[in-house]
Motif scaffolding. Structure first.
Motif, PDB file in Angstrom:
ATOM      1  N   LEU A 269     -21.864  -6.065 -10.968  1.00 22.46           N
ATOM      2  CA  LEU A 269     -21.913  -5.349 -12.250  1.00 22.46           C
ATOM      3  C   LEU A 269     -21.733  -6.311 -13.414  1.00 22.46           C
ATOM      4  CD1 LEU A 269     -19.742  -2.129 -12.035  1.00 22.46           C
ATOM      5  CD2 LEU A 269     -22.193  -2.299 -12.351  1.00 22.46           C
TER       6      LEU A 269
ATOM      7  N   LEU B   6      -7.095  -7.914 -10.458  1.00 24.51           N
ATOM      8  CA  LEU B   6      -6.570  -6.760  -9.722  1.00 24.51           C
ATOM      9  C   LEU B   6      -7.335  -6.567  -8.401  1.00 24.51           C
ATOM     10  CD1 LEU B   6      -4.758  -4.311  -9.502  1.00 24.51           C
ATOM     11  CD2 LEU B   6      -6.261  -3.074 -11.027  1.00 24.51           C
TER      12      LEU B   6
ATOM     13  N   LEU C 206     -10.630   4.818  -7.160  1.00 23.08           N
ATOM     14  CA  LEU C 206     -10.990   3.690  -6.313  1.00 23.08           C
ATOM     15  C   LEU C 206      -9.747   3.238  -5.588  1.00 23.08           C
ATOM     16  CD1 LEU C 206     -13.146   1.205  -8.410  1.00 23.08           C
ATOM     17  CD2 LEU C 206     -13.874   2.723  -6.583  1.00 23.08           C
TER      18      LEU C 206
ATOM     19  N   GLU D  22     -23.542   7.572 -13.842  1.00 15.81           N
ATOM     20  CA  GLU D  22     -24.588   6.734 -14.449  1.00 15.81           C
ATOM     21  C   GLU D  22     -25.784   7.575 -14.881  1.00 15.81           C
ATOM     22  OE1 GLU D  22     -24.927   3.224 -11.580  1.00 15.81           O
ATOM     23  OE2 GLU D  22     -25.241   2.386 -13.587  1.00 15.81           O
TER      24      GLU D  22
ATOM     25  N   GLU E  68      -4.333   1.743  -8.762  1.00 12.76           N
ATOM     26  CA  GLU E  68      -5.659   2.255  -8.392  1.00 12.76           C
ATOM     27  C   GLU E  68      -6.378   2.842  -9.612  1.00 12.76           C
ATOM     28  OE1 GLU E  68      -2.923   3.065  -6.652  1.00 12.76           O
ATOM     29  OE2 GLU E  68      -3.257   2.101  -4.715  1.00 12.76           O
TER      30      GLU E  68
ATOM     31  N   HIS F 115     -12.458  -3.606   2.897  1.00 14.66           N
ATOM     32  CA  HIS F 115     -12.958  -2.744   1.822  1.00 14.66           C
ATOM     33  C   HIS F 115     -12.850  -3.420   0.465  1.00 14.66           C
ATOM     34  CE1 HIS F 115     -13.418   0.517   4.569  1.00 14.66           C
ATOM     35  NE2 HIS F 115     -12.155   0.414   4.953  1.00 14.66           N
TER      36      HIS F 115
ATOM     37  N   PHE G  46      -5.860  -6.686  -4.567  1.00 14.47           N
ATOM     38  CA  PHE G  46      -6.093  -5.729  -3.475  1.00 14.47           C
ATOM     39  C   PHE G  46      -6.525  -6.462  -2.207  1.00 14.47           C
ATOM     40  CE2 PHE G  46      -7.063  -2.275  -6.724  1.00 14.47           C
ATOM     41  CZ  PHE G  46      -5.944  -1.541  -6.410  1.00 14.47           C
TER      42      PHE G  46
ATOM     43  N   PRO H  66     -16.809   2.904  -4.935  1.00 16.59           N
ATOM     44  CA  PRO H  66     -17.477   3.511  -6.087  1.00 16.59           C
ATOM     45  C   PRO H  66     -18.366   4.707  -5.739  1.00 16.59           C
ATOM     46  CG  PRO H  66     -17.640   1.140  -6.207  1.00 16.59           C
ATOM     47  CD  PRO H  66     -17.003   1.449  -4.898  1.00 16.59           C
ATOM     48  N   SER H  67     -19.043   4.690  -4.578  1.00 17.38           N
ATOM     49  CA  SER H  67     -19.944   5.810  -4.311  1.00 17.38           C
ATOM     50  C   SER H  67     -19.174   7.065  -3.884  1.00 17.38           C
ATOM     51  CB  SER H  67     -20.963   5.420  -3.249  1.00 17.38           C
ATOM     52  OG  SER H  67     -20.316   4.723  -2.223  1.00 17.38           O
TER      53      SER H  67
ATOM     54  N   GLU I 265     -16.862  -1.744 -16.708  1.00 25.13           N
ATOM     55  CA  GLU I 265     -17.942  -2.692 -16.410  1.00 25.13           C
ATOM     56  C   GLU I 265     -19.287  -1.976 -16.262  1.00 25.13           C
ATOM     57  OE1 GLU I 265     -17.899  -5.826 -16.539  1.00 25.13           O
ATOM     58  OE2 GLU I 265     -15.736  -6.102 -16.729  1.00 25.13           O
ATOM     59  N   LEU I 266     -19.200  -0.779 -15.708  1.00 22.88           N
ATOM     60  CA  LEU I 266     -20.419   0.003 -15.473  1.00 22.88           C
ATOM     61  C   LEU I 266     -21.050   0.439 -16.792  1.00 22.88           C
ATOM     62  CD1 LEU I 266     -21.568   1.330 -12.752  1.00 22.88           C
ATOM     63  CD2 LEU I 266     -20.492   3.402 -13.567  1.00 22.88           C
TER      64      LEU I 266
ATOM     65  N   PRO J 158      -9.389   0.603  -2.620  1.00 26.92           N
ATOM     66  CA  PRO J 158     -10.031  -0.207  -1.592  1.00 26.92           C
ATOM     67  C   PRO J 158      -9.277  -0.192  -0.262  1.00 26.92           C
ATOM     68  CG  PRO J 158      -9.312  -1.547  -3.457  1.00 26.92           C
ATOM     69  CD  PRO J 158      -9.131  -0.137  -3.852  1.00 26.92           C
ATOM     70  N   LEU J 159      -7.943  -0.112  -0.310  1.00 32.67           N
ATOM     71  CA  LEU J 159      -7.206  -0.180   0.946  1.00 32.67           C
ATOM     72  C   LEU J 159      -7.336   1.112   1.760  1.00 32.67           C
ATOM     73  CD1 LEU J 159      -4.060  -2.212  -0.057  1.00 32.67           C
ATOM     74  CD2 LEU J 159      -6.306  -2.963   0.602  1.00 32.67           C
ATOM     75  N   ASP J 160      -7.760   2.200   1.104  1.00 32.49           N
ATOM     76  CA  ASP J 160      -8.037   3.424   1.862  1.00 32.49           C
ATOM     77  C   ASP J 160      -9.524   3.558   2.143  1.00 32.49           C
ATOM     78  OD1 ASP J 160      -5.371   4.531   1.872  1.00 32.49           O
ATOM     79  OD2 ASP J 160      -5.623   4.800  -0.279  1.00 32.49           O
ATOM     80  N   GLY J 161     -10.291   2.541   1.756  1.00 34.04           N
ATOM     81  CA  GLY J 161     -11.732   2.591   2.000  1.00 34.04           C
ATOM     82  C   GLY J 161     -12.486   3.503   1.041  1.00 34.04           C
TER      83      GLY J 161
ATOM     84  N   HIS K 177     -11.199  -0.076 -14.916  1.00 31.76           N
ATOM     85  CA  HIS K 177     -11.880  -1.352 -15.126  1.00 31.76           C
ATOM     86  C   HIS K 177     -13.313  -1.293 -14.596  1.00 31.76           C
ATOM     87  CE1 HIS K 177     -12.738  -5.611 -15.115  1.00 31.76           C
ATOM     88  NE2 HIS K 177     -13.103  -5.488 -13.859  1.00 31.76           N
ATOM     89  N   TYR K 178     -13.470  -0.728 -13.417  1.00 31.67           N
ATOM     90  CA  TYR K 178     -14.801  -0.670 -12.811  1.00 31.67           C
ATOM     91  C   TYR K 178     -15.754   0.162 -13.679  1.00 31.67           C
ATOM     92  CZ  TYR K 178     -18.357  -0.534  -9.193  1.00 31.67           C
ATOM     93  OH  TYR K 178     -19.525  -0.689  -8.505  1.00 31.67           O
TER      94      TYR K 178
ATOM     95  N   GLU L 183      -5.974   1.924 -12.687  1.00 36.58           N
ATOM     96  CA  GLU L 183      -6.409   0.797 -13.518  1.00 36.58           C
ATOM     97  C   GLU L 183      -7.682   0.172 -12.961  1.00 36.58           C
ATOM     98  OE1 GLU L 183      -5.393  -0.262 -16.435  1.00 36.58           O
ATOM     99  OE2 GLU L 183      -3.905   1.330 -16.433  1.00 36.58           O
ATOM    100  N   ALA L 184      -7.719   0.021 -11.630  1.00 33.43           N
ATOM    101  CA  ALA L 184      -8.908  -0.564 -11.000  1.00 33.43           C
ATOM    102  C   ALA L 184     -10.120   0.321 -11.277  1.00 33.43           C
ATOM    103  CB  ALA L 184      -8.694  -0.717  -9.493  1.00 33.43           C
TER     104      ALA L 184
ATOM    105  N   HIS M 160       0.848  -1.185   0.000  1.00 31.20           N
ATOM    106  CA  HIS M 160       0.000   0.000   0.000  1.00 31.20           C
ATOM    107  C   HIS M 160       0.881   1.231   0.000  1.00 31.20           C
ATOM    108  CE1 HIS M 160      -3.371   2.514   0.558  1.00 31.20           C
ATOM    109  NE2 HIS M 160      -3.138   2.832   1.805  1.00 31.20           N
TER     110      HIS M 160
END
Lengths: 244, 198
Positions: free
Chosen positions: A239, A91, B111, B128, B148, A228, A95, B119-120, B158-159, B113-116, B154-155, B150-151, A16
């Motif tokens: 999705l 990916l 995005l 959207e 991050e 998370h 994470f 998507p919202s 998909e959306l 995830p490790l920092d919380g 990607h998200y 790239e993540a 991280h």
């Protein structure tokens, strides 16, 4: 074990990173001989920095650092082989693996076998292997390294070998006991425990049951704070199902 | 007694600035009160009016004084292209460097995830809504080439996928005028695998 004053070219990976001040980053590294290490890399967020691109997750690195205590100073960074490009689902799973290590490993606690297992896991994710199997194998090894290894071959109450066609209740910190409806343990088939022990998980039932088992066991050690990356995994797979 | 409290309050308030610890906060507080009262008043007024007057653009989420920012309101822009960037600075960099004439959507983050950060937190529900309401034909993903970024790309892909909109990602590669020998190995391997036919 406190880190030695100066460490040269230690095989490491970034779990991280977060920005610190104007040009520095604080890193959480997972290293082969020193376990999880907190480090600060100064002046890397500038146009001229040579390392900015290198200090990313999922890249094998050789890092030299100096100092003691909670945060050591990064002195040099070199590539140690080609980077793995994880994308998409792989990916997100990457994470998740990083988050598990961040949450469960103590700093400066050496886990050199786990370092190799980490790379095998990330490589398999990068190759597009079934994440459900790769992650379960990683979780099992992680628990074992931490000293919370699962008992998968013998019944905890009677000591007899696990039978594939019998249902058990897996009680956390104890092991599988004869199934009964009132047990707080996780209900699993003997075949699931045995295939988890062999790192196989070939059929759907074994995958589903071992996922539930691991979630309960990890949840016990992780505490109440949610993961998370697991939330993100669930939202992305929702999705993908919606799209197809 | 009450004066001491006011000074303490000021020092505590200054610590909300990034990179300012207790010692710097104390130094700044005493400087403002001792040497630059006029500057302190101006700072206080500017902060207050900025906090009250600057909001997120309703369309692209960048910081703006009007409900819709000047770029989004400009009728000359191509409304069929939408470029998604992490920060307002990234949008400015693209404006300066390219002749892109479409619109932007600023995530104000990525995005992580490790920092919380999920998507919202980066306004994807608002994205959207825009995709439904506007005649967008192409999404250009210009998030940073970090894990991050790239993540996030990607998200969003998909959306957007079920909507029959073209999704493109900016190319990564060797900097112009650079020499291959000095390019870091992962950039080079990315550039190599993303090679183009001439």
């Amino acid at each position: 074990m406190s880190p030695s004053h100066r460490v040269l070219l230690e095989p490491s990976v970034v779990l991280h990173h977060r920005p610190y001040r104007d040009t520095s980053v604080i890193l959480e590294l997972f290293t082969r001989s020193h376990g999880r290490v907190g480090a600060i890399a100064r002046g890397v967020r500038t146009e001229k920095s040579k390392w900015a691109g290198a200090l990313q997750s999922f890249r094998p690195l050789l890092i030299s650092w100096s100092g003691r205590g909670e945060l050591v100073n990064v002195n040099a960074v070199e590539d140690d082989g080609a980077a793995l490009f994880l994308s998409g689902v792989a990916l997100t799973c990457g994470f998740y693996v990083n988050e598990l290590l961040l949450r469960l490993l103590e700093r400066n606690d050496s886990h050199s076998d786990l370092f190799q297992i980490y790379w095998n896991t990330v490589t398999r994710l990068g190759q597009g292997d079934e994440p459900d199997i790769t992650l379960r194998i990683f979780e099992r090894h992680l628990l074992q390294e931490l000293g919370y290894g699962l008992q998968l071959d013998r019944c905890a109450d009677r000591g007899v070998p696990i039978e594939p066609d019998v249902r058990y209740s897996y009680e956390i910190e104890r092991g599988p006991v004869a199934y009964n409806e009132n047990s707080y343990g996780v209900s699993v088939l003997g075949s699931t425990l045995l295939s988890l022990a062999r790192n196989e998980l070939k059929n759907e039932t074994a995958r589903r049951e071992s996922k539930r088992l691991m979630r309960a066991v990890l949840g016990h050690y992780l505490g109440d704070k949610p993961l998370h990356s697991r939330e993100l995994m669930q939202r992305s797979s929702a999705l993908i199902t919606k799209a197809s | 007694m009450s004066a001491a409290t006011l000074i303490e309050q000021l020092i505590e308030a200054l610590r909300c600035l990034p990179g300012v610890g207790p010692k710097s906060a104390r130094r700044v507080a005493f400087h403002l009160l001792e040497r630059d009262r006029h500057g302190a008043r101006r700072l206080a007024e500017a902060l207050l009016s900025a906090v009250e007057g600057v909001h997120h653009c309703q369309s692209c989420r960048t910081l703006s004084e009007s409900p819709v920012c000047a770029l989004c309101a400009n009728p000359q822009r191509n409304r069929e292209q939408l470029c998604i960037v992490e920060t307002p600075v990234d949008a400015q960099a693209i404006e300066r460097a390219t002749n892109y004439r479409g619109l932007y959507f600023v995530l104000m983050g990525r995005l992580s995830p490790l920092d919380g950060i999920g998507p919202s937190d980066i306004g994807l529900d608002q994205l959207e809504k825009r995709l439904t309401a506007e005649p967008i034909q192409e999404i250009i993903l210009a998030t940073n080439p970090t894990v991050e970024g790239e993540a996030t790309a990607h998200y969003i892909n998909e959306l957007v996928r079920p909507r029959n909109i073209k999704v493109t990602r900016i190319a990564h590669g060797v900097p112009l005028g650079g020499e291959l020998e000095y390019v870091d190995s992962s950039t080079l391997s990315h550039a190599f695998s993303g090679r183009r036919e001439l």
